[in-house]
Motif scaffolding. Structure first.
Motif, PDB file in Angstrom:
ATOM      1  N   THR A 130      -5.500  -2.292   3.465  1.00 19.38           N
ATOM      2  CA  THR A 130      -6.797  -1.772   3.047  1.00 19.38           C
ATOM      3  C   THR A 130      -7.860  -1.956   4.124  1.00 19.38           C
ATOM      4  OG1 THR A 130      -7.361  -3.877   1.994  1.00 19.38           O
ATOM      5  CG2 THR A 130      -6.300  -2.201   0.617  1.00 19.38           C
ATOM      6  N   VAL A 175      -4.745   6.396  -7.145  1.00 17.98           N
ATOM      7  CA  VAL A 175      -5.475   5.427  -6.335  1.00 17.98           C
ATOM      8  C   VAL A 175      -6.750   5.063  -7.077  1.00 17.98           C
ATOM      9  CG1 VAL A 175      -6.637   7.206  -4.964  1.00 17.98           C
ATOM     10  CG2 VAL A 175      -6.368   4.911  -4.039  1.00 17.98           C
ATOM     11  N   TRP A 203      -0.183   3.760   3.566  1.00 15.22           N
ATOM     12  CA  TRP A 203       1.030   3.933   2.769  1.00 15.22           C
ATOM     13  C   TRP A 203       1.735   2.601   2.516  1.00 15.22           C
ATOM     14  CZ3 TRP A 203       6.393   4.511   4.796  1.00 15.22           C
ATOM     15  CH2 TRP A 203       6.515   3.974   6.078  1.00 15.22           C
ATOM     16  N   THR A 204       1.404   1.577   3.304  1.00 12.59           N
ATOM     17  CA  THR A 204       1.951   0.234   3.088  1.00 12.59           C
ATOM     18  C   THR A 204       0.953  -0.666   2.358  1.00 12.59           C
ATOM     19  OG1 THR A 204       1.154  -0.458   5.252  1.00 12.59           O
ATOM     20  CG2 THR A 204       3.426   0.356   5.119  1.00 12.59           C
ATOM     21  N   SER A 205      -0.132  -0.050   1.841  1.00  9.72           N
ATOM     22  CA  SER A 205      -1.167  -0.736   1.062  1.00  9.72           C
ATOM     23  C   SER A 205      -2.051  -1.663   1.880  1.00  9.72           C
ATOM     24  CB  SER A 205      -0.560  -1.474  -0.142  1.00  9.72           C
ATOM     25  OG  SER A 205      -0.020  -0.558  -1.065  1.00  9.72           O
ATOM     26  N   ILE A 208      -6.674   3.026   1.998  1.00  3.63           N
ATOM     27  CA  ILE A 208      -5.450   2.255   1.766  1.00  3.63           C
ATOM     28  C   ILE A 208      -4.285   3.023   2.377  1.00  3.63           C
ATOM     29  CG2 ILE A 208      -5.151   3.231  -0.574  1.00  3.63           C
ATOM     30  CD1 ILE A 208      -4.011   0.429  -1.361  1.00  3.63           C
ATOM     31  N   SER A 233      -7.003   0.202  -4.463  1.00  3.79           N
ATOM     32  CA  SER A 233      -5.601  -0.088  -4.741  1.00  3.79           C
ATOM     33  C   SER A 233      -4.886   1.223  -5.046  1.00  3.79           C
ATOM     34  CB  SER A 233      -5.459  -1.062  -5.909  1.00  3.79           C
ATOM     35  OG  SER A 233      -6.028  -0.538  -7.089  1.00  3.79           O
ATOM     36  N   ARG A 234      -3.566   1.179  -5.043  1.00  8.25           N
ATOM     37  CA  ARG A 234      -2.793   2.389  -5.331  1.00  8.25           C
ATOM     38  C   ARG A 234      -1.579   2.015  -6.173  1.00  8.25           C
ATOM     39  NH1 ARG A 234      -1.345   5.049   0.150  1.00  8.25           N
ATOM     40  NH2 ARG A 234      -0.275   6.551  -1.199  1.00  8.25           N
ATOM     41  N   ASP A 235      -1.172   2.964  -7.000  1.00  7.14           N
ATOM     42  CA  ASP A 235       0.033   2.841  -7.809  1.00  7.14           C
ATOM     43  C   ASP A 235       0.895   4.057  -7.496  1.00  7.14           C
ATOM     44  OD1 ASP A 235       1.989   2.930  -9.827  1.00  7.14           O
ATOM     45  OD2 ASP A 235       0.667   1.980 -11.288  1.00  7.14           O
ATOM     46  N   ASN A 236       1.934   3.851  -6.700  1.00  5.71           N
ATOM     47  CA  ASN A 236       2.753   4.974  -6.247  1.00  5.71           C
ATOM     48  C   ASN A 236       3.681   5.500  -7.343  1.00  5.71           C
ATOM     49  OD1 ASN A 236       1.568   4.901  -3.742  1.00  5.71           O
ATOM     50  ND2 ASN A 236       3.192   3.659  -2.824  1.00  5.71           N
TER      51      ASN A 236
END
Length: 123
Positions: free
Chosen positions: A57, A78, A53-55, A51, A70-73
Protein backbone atom coordinates in the motif's frame (compact mmCIF):
# COMPACT_ATOMS: atom_id res chain seq x y z
CA UNK A 1 -11.98 -4.67 -19.92
CA UNK A 2 -12.70 -3.72 -16.30
CA UNK A 3 -15.77 -1.92 -15.01
CA UNK A 4 -15.63 -0.18 -11.62
CA UNK A 5 -18.52 0.94 -9.43
CA UNK A 6 -17.91 2.96 -6.26
CA UNK A 7 -20.24 3.18 -3.29
CA UNK A 8 -20.21 4.35 0.31
CA UNK A 9 -19.89 8.09 -0.06
CA UNK A 10 -22.04 10.54 1.84
CA UNK A 11 -22.20 13.39 4.32
CA UNK A 12 -20.32 13.04 7.61
CA UNK A 13 -19.23 15.38 10.38
CA UNK A 14 -15.58 16.19 10.91
CA UNK A 15 -13.95 13.45 12.95
CA UNK A 16 -16.28 10.82 11.59
CA UNK A 17 -15.64 7.80 9.37
CA UNK A 18 -16.74 6.43 6.03
CA UNK A 19 -15.88 3.26 4.14
CA UNK A 20 -15.79 3.42 0.36
CA UNK A 21 -16.11 0.30 -1.75
CA UNK A 22 -15.22 -0.28 -5.38
CA UNK A 23 -16.65 -3.36 -7.06
CA UNK A 24 -14.86 -4.52 -10.18
CA UNK A 25 -16.19 -6.66 -12.99
CA UNK A 26 -14.04 -8.28 -15.60
CA UNK A 27 -11.20 -10.69 -15.65
CA UNK A 28 -7.97 -10.89 -13.68
CA UNK A 29 -8.84 -8.30 -11.04
CA UNK A 30 -5.99 -9.60 -8.90
CA UNK A 31 -3.45 -8.63 -11.55
CA UNK A 32 -4.30 -4.93 -11.45
CA UNK A 33 -2.87 -2.20 -9.28
CA UNK A 34 -5.80 -0.34 -7.71
CA UNK A 35 -5.96 3.27 -6.65
CA UNK A 36 -8.24 5.79 -5.02
CA UNK A 37 -8.12 9.37 -6.25
CA UNK A 38 -10.13 12.44 -5.31
CA UNK A 39 -11.06 15.68 -6.98
CA UNK A 40 -12.37 18.78 -5.25
CA UNK A 41 -14.14 21.55 -7.20
CA UNK A 42 -11.69 23.57 -9.25
CA UNK A 43 -8.77 21.32 -8.38
CA UNK A 44 -6.85 18.54 -10.09
CA UNK A 45 -7.49 14.87 -9.48
CA UNK A 46 -5.12 13.78 -6.71
CA UNK A 47 -3.80 10.41 -5.65
CA UNK A 48 -5.14 9.29 -2.27
CA UNK A 49 -4.05 5.67 -1.84
CA UNK A 50 -2.91 2.70 -3.88
CA UNK A 51 -2.62 -1.04 -3.42
CA UNK A 52 -0.51 -3.27 -5.61
CA UNK A 53 -1.33 -6.75 -6.83
CA UNK A 54 0.69 -8.07 -3.86
CA UNK A 55 -1.24 -5.74 -1.49
CA UNK A 56 1.62 -3.31 -0.93
CA UNK A 57 0.00 0.00 0.00
CA UNK A 58 0.89 3.66 -0.46
CA UNK A 59 -0.77 6.90 0.67
CA UNK A 60 -0.58 10.61 0.16
CA UNK A 61 0.96 12.32 3.19
CA UNK A 62 -2.20 14.10 4.29
CA UNK A 63 -4.18 10.85 4.75
CA UNK A 64 -1.38 8.65 6.14
CA UNK A 65 -2.53 7.17 9.43
CA UNK A 66 -6.19 8.09 8.84
CA UNK A 67 -7.08 6.16 5.68
CA UNK A 68 -6.57 2.47 4.95
CA UNK A 69 -6.81 0.85 1.53
CA UNK A 70 -7.43 -2.88 1.20
CA UNK A 71 -8.53 -5.36 -1.45
CA UNK A 72 -10.43 -8.63 -1.56
CA UNK A 73 -9.49 -10.53 -4.70
CA UNK A 74 -12.24 -13.11 -4.13
CA UNK A 75 -14.95 -10.43 -4.06
CA UNK A 76 -13.19 -8.32 -6.72
CA UNK A 77 -13.49 -5.33 -4.44
CA UNK A 78 -11.17 -2.62 -3.14
CA UNK A 79 -11.98 -0.59 -0.05
CA UNK A 80 -10.96 2.74 1.43
CA UNK A 81 -11.57 3.09 5.16
CA UNK A 82 -11.50 6.77 6.07
CA UNK A 83 -11.25 7.77 9.72
CA UNK A 84 -10.83 11.13 11.46
CA UNK A 85 -12.25 12.87 8.43
CA UNK A 86 -11.52 16.54 7.91
CA UNK A 87 -13.35 19.20 5.95
CA UNK A 88 -10.48 19.26 3.45
CA UNK A 89 -11.20 15.60 2.60
CA UNK A 90 -14.37 16.76 0.86
CA UNK A 91 -14.23 15.70 -2.80
CA UNK A 92 -15.47 13.24 -5.35
CA UNK A 93 -13.60 9.99 -4.80
CA UNK A 94 -12.73 7.79 -7.76
CA UNK A 95 -11.57 4.20 -7.92
CA UNK A 96 -9.16 3.25 -10.71
CA UNK A 97 -7.43 0.16 -12.07
CA UNK A 98 -3.98 0.05 -13.61
CA UNK A 99 -2.23 -2.64 -15.59
CA UNK A 100 0.84 -1.36 -13.78
CA UNK A 101 0.56 -3.77 -10.91
CA UNK A 102 2.32 -1.51 -8.42
CA UNK A 103 -0.55 1.04 -8.33
CA UNK A 104 1.24 4.26 -9.33
CA UNK A 105 0.29 7.70 -8.01
CA UNK A 106 -0.13 9.19 -11.52
CA UNK A 107 -3.71 9.27 -12.83
CA UNK A 108 -2.68 8.88 -16.49
CA UNK A 109 -1.23 5.43 -15.72
CA UNK A 110 -4.70 4.08 -14.89
CA UNK A 111 -6.75 2.64 -17.74
CA UNK A 112 -10.10 2.17 -16.01
CA UNK A 113 -12.11 4.52 -13.80
CA UNK A 114 -15.33 4.42 -11.84
CA UNK A 115 -17.97 7.12 -11.97
CA UNK A 116 -17.02 8.56 -8.58
CA UNK A 117 -18.75 8.93 -5.23
CA UNK A 118 -19.20 12.20 -3.34
CA UNK A 119 -17.72 12.56 0.14
CA UNK A 120 -18.71 15.67 2.06
CA UNK A 121 -17.25 16.42 5.49
CA UNK A 122 -18.98 19.16 7.45
CA UNK A 123 -16.84 21.24 9.77
Amino acid sequence: QVQLVESGGGLVQAGGSLRLSCAASGRSFGNYGMGWFRQAPGKERDFVAGISWTSTTSYRDSVQGRFTISRDNVKNTVYLQMNSLKHEDTAIYYCAASRDRVAPAIPSLYEYWGQGTQVTVSS
